[in-house]
Design an enzyme around this catalytic site. Structure first.
Site, PDB file in Angstrom:
ATOM      1  N   SER A 110       0.803  -1.219   0.000  1.00  0.00           N
ATOM      2  CA  SER A 110       0.000   0.000   0.000  1.00  0.00           C
ATOM      3  C   SER A 110       0.840   1.275   0.000  1.00  0.00           C
ATOM      4  CB  SER A 110      -0.942   0.020   1.208  1.00  0.00           C
ATOM      5  OG  SER A 110      -0.224  -0.073   2.424  1.00  0.00           O
ATOM      6  N   GLY A 111       2.161   1.146   0.112  1.00  0.00           N
ATOM      7  CA  GLY A 111       3.022   2.310  -0.006  1.00  0.00           C
ATOM      8  C   GLY A 111       3.355   3.021   1.281  1.00  0.00           C
ATOM      9  N   GLY A 113       5.221   1.491   3.681  1.00  0.00           N
ATOM     10  CA  GLY A 113       6.368   0.799   4.266  1.00  0.00           C
ATOM     11  C   GLY A 113       5.988  -0.412   5.092  1.00  0.00           C
ATOM     12  N   GLU A 147      16.010  -8.030   4.891  1.00  0.00           N
ATOM     13  CA  GLU A 147      15.191  -7.887   3.681  1.00  0.00           C
ATOM     14  C   GLU A 147      16.022  -7.915   2.408  1.00  0.00           C
ATOM     15  OE1 GLU A 147      11.414  -5.488   3.331  1.00  0.00           O
ATOM     16  OE2 GLU A 147      12.488  -4.373   4.886  1.00  0.00           O
ATOM     17  N   ASP A 159      12.375   2.994   5.138  1.00  0.00           N
ATOM     18  CA  ASP A 159      11.289   2.433   5.941  1.00  0.00           C
ATOM     19  C   ASP A 159      11.793   1.832   7.252  1.00  0.00           C
ATOM     20  OD1 ASP A 159       9.650   3.159   3.874  1.00  0.00           O
ATOM     21  OD2 ASP A 159       9.573   1.153   2.980  1.00  0.00           O
TER      22      ASP A 159
END
Length: 340
Positions: A110-111, A113, A147, A159
């Site tokens: 959804s942007g 983070g 990540e 983020d």
């Protein structure tokens, strides 16, 4: 005992994309972001069944394993497994078993983070359980390595640091994974006005940010001047946003966001599309002075600066697109952990 953590999601206000390699390694990046009252949450509870149980409550996904130092990565709950695998590698621990449960207050892709913030929250829960000697910079970088290096997920750096530190920050990114987090001392009335005027709108579409980020990185590697120049402009946008917020020049916010919207679409294909452009144009025709796509682009959340009393009119004008307006507040805290 139950070990819990939560980490706040963030709104990126300026400079988005300049925290992605190889741009920040070669030119240095700068981003201004602010954490909000939506969180990624993680809980670890010791169990007596000898099993490792992982569950994403918001996705209705559960997997259970016999105790092992490494859990298999297969595309399901890999963020949870990736953190566990790295913790076991660096800080091996044994026990009777445990249940790791997570949920996030916003959809994946959804942007805001979500993925990186969730990794920070999970790391935080293990730090709390094992009492690991990790500070804020350590946790943020650790989450980034899990990540990007362990799970091979494409993305930037902002983020993890936003989720760990919290508040409104001007962040600088350099080569060799060097990150400097500069907390901004913004007067409360300026933040209140920004919060009042900033509309957070979910387009009800998600996107796979990795594809956009991979193309963005490729454009820099291939020295495509239009993409690199756009990133230069976005870095300058972050500096402009910092000055406007510190000085209380709030009428400039919309214009600065509008500059970023125009530049970001030049970074890579797929950042904007017909729906996003139509939503953006509609918001501006109804009073917004500027806005942006949150995150990598292609869908998810958008934000609009609505000066004066235009916020409700802008919100109403977007009803036709079937999206959702989300209430939020800015928060000063970053990662929180506790035991009960």
């Amino acid at each position: 005992m139950i070990h819990r953590s939560k980490a706040p999601l963030r709104i990126g206000l300026a400079g988005g994309g300049t925290d992605v390699s190889p741009y920040c390694d070669e030119f240095g990046g700068a981003i201004l972001n602010a954490t909000i009252s939506l969180n990624a949450n993680a809980t670890i509870e010791r169990t007596t069944d000898g099993k490792i149980t992982l569950e994403a409550l918001d996705r209705n996904e559960t997997q259970s394993f016999d105790q092992a130092p490494v859990l298999p990565l297969n595309g399901q709950l890999d963020l949870l497994k990736g953190v566990y695998n790295r913790i076991q590698k660096d800080y091996p621990f044994a026990g009777t078993g445990f249940r790791l449960s997570t949920y996030v207050d916003a959809p994946a892709g959804s942007g805001l983070g979500t993925s990186s913030t969730l990794v920070v929250a999970i790391v935080g829960a293990f730090v709390e359980m094992l009492q690991l000697p990790l500070g804020e910079y350590d946790i943020a970088h650790y989450a980034y390595e899990i990540e990007r290096s362990d799970l091979k997920l494409a993305g930037g750096r902002q983020d993890q640091y936003a989720a760990t530190f919290g508040g409104v920050n001007y962040m600088e990114f350099y080569s060799n994974d060097k990150v400097i987090v500069n907390p901004l001392r913004i007067r409360q009335r300026y933040l209140d006005e920004l919060e009042n005027n900033l509309l957070l709108y979910y387009t009800s579409t998600s996107r796979e940010s990795a594809k956009i980020i991979i193309e963005q990185s490729k454009n820099v590697t291939e020295k495509k001047s239009h993409s690199i120049e756009a990133m230069h402009q976005l870095k300058q946008q972050a500096q402009m946003m910092k000055e406007a917020l510190l000085k209380g020049q709030l009428d400039e916010i919309g214009r600065i966001l509008d500059i970023g919207f125009e530049q970001k679409r030049r970074m890579a294909a797929g950042i904007n599309n017909e729906l996003i452009d139509t939503i953006y144009d509609t918001a501006k025709k109804n009073g917004a002075s500027g806005g942006k796509i949150s995150g990598a682009g292609g869908g998810g959340f958008m934000i609009f600066y609505c000066p004066g009393n235009t916020k409700y009119k802008v919100r109403t004008s977007l009803d036709q697109f079937g999206g959702q307006y989300r209430n939020y507040q800015f928060v000063k805290h970053g990662l929180k952990t506790w035991t009960v």
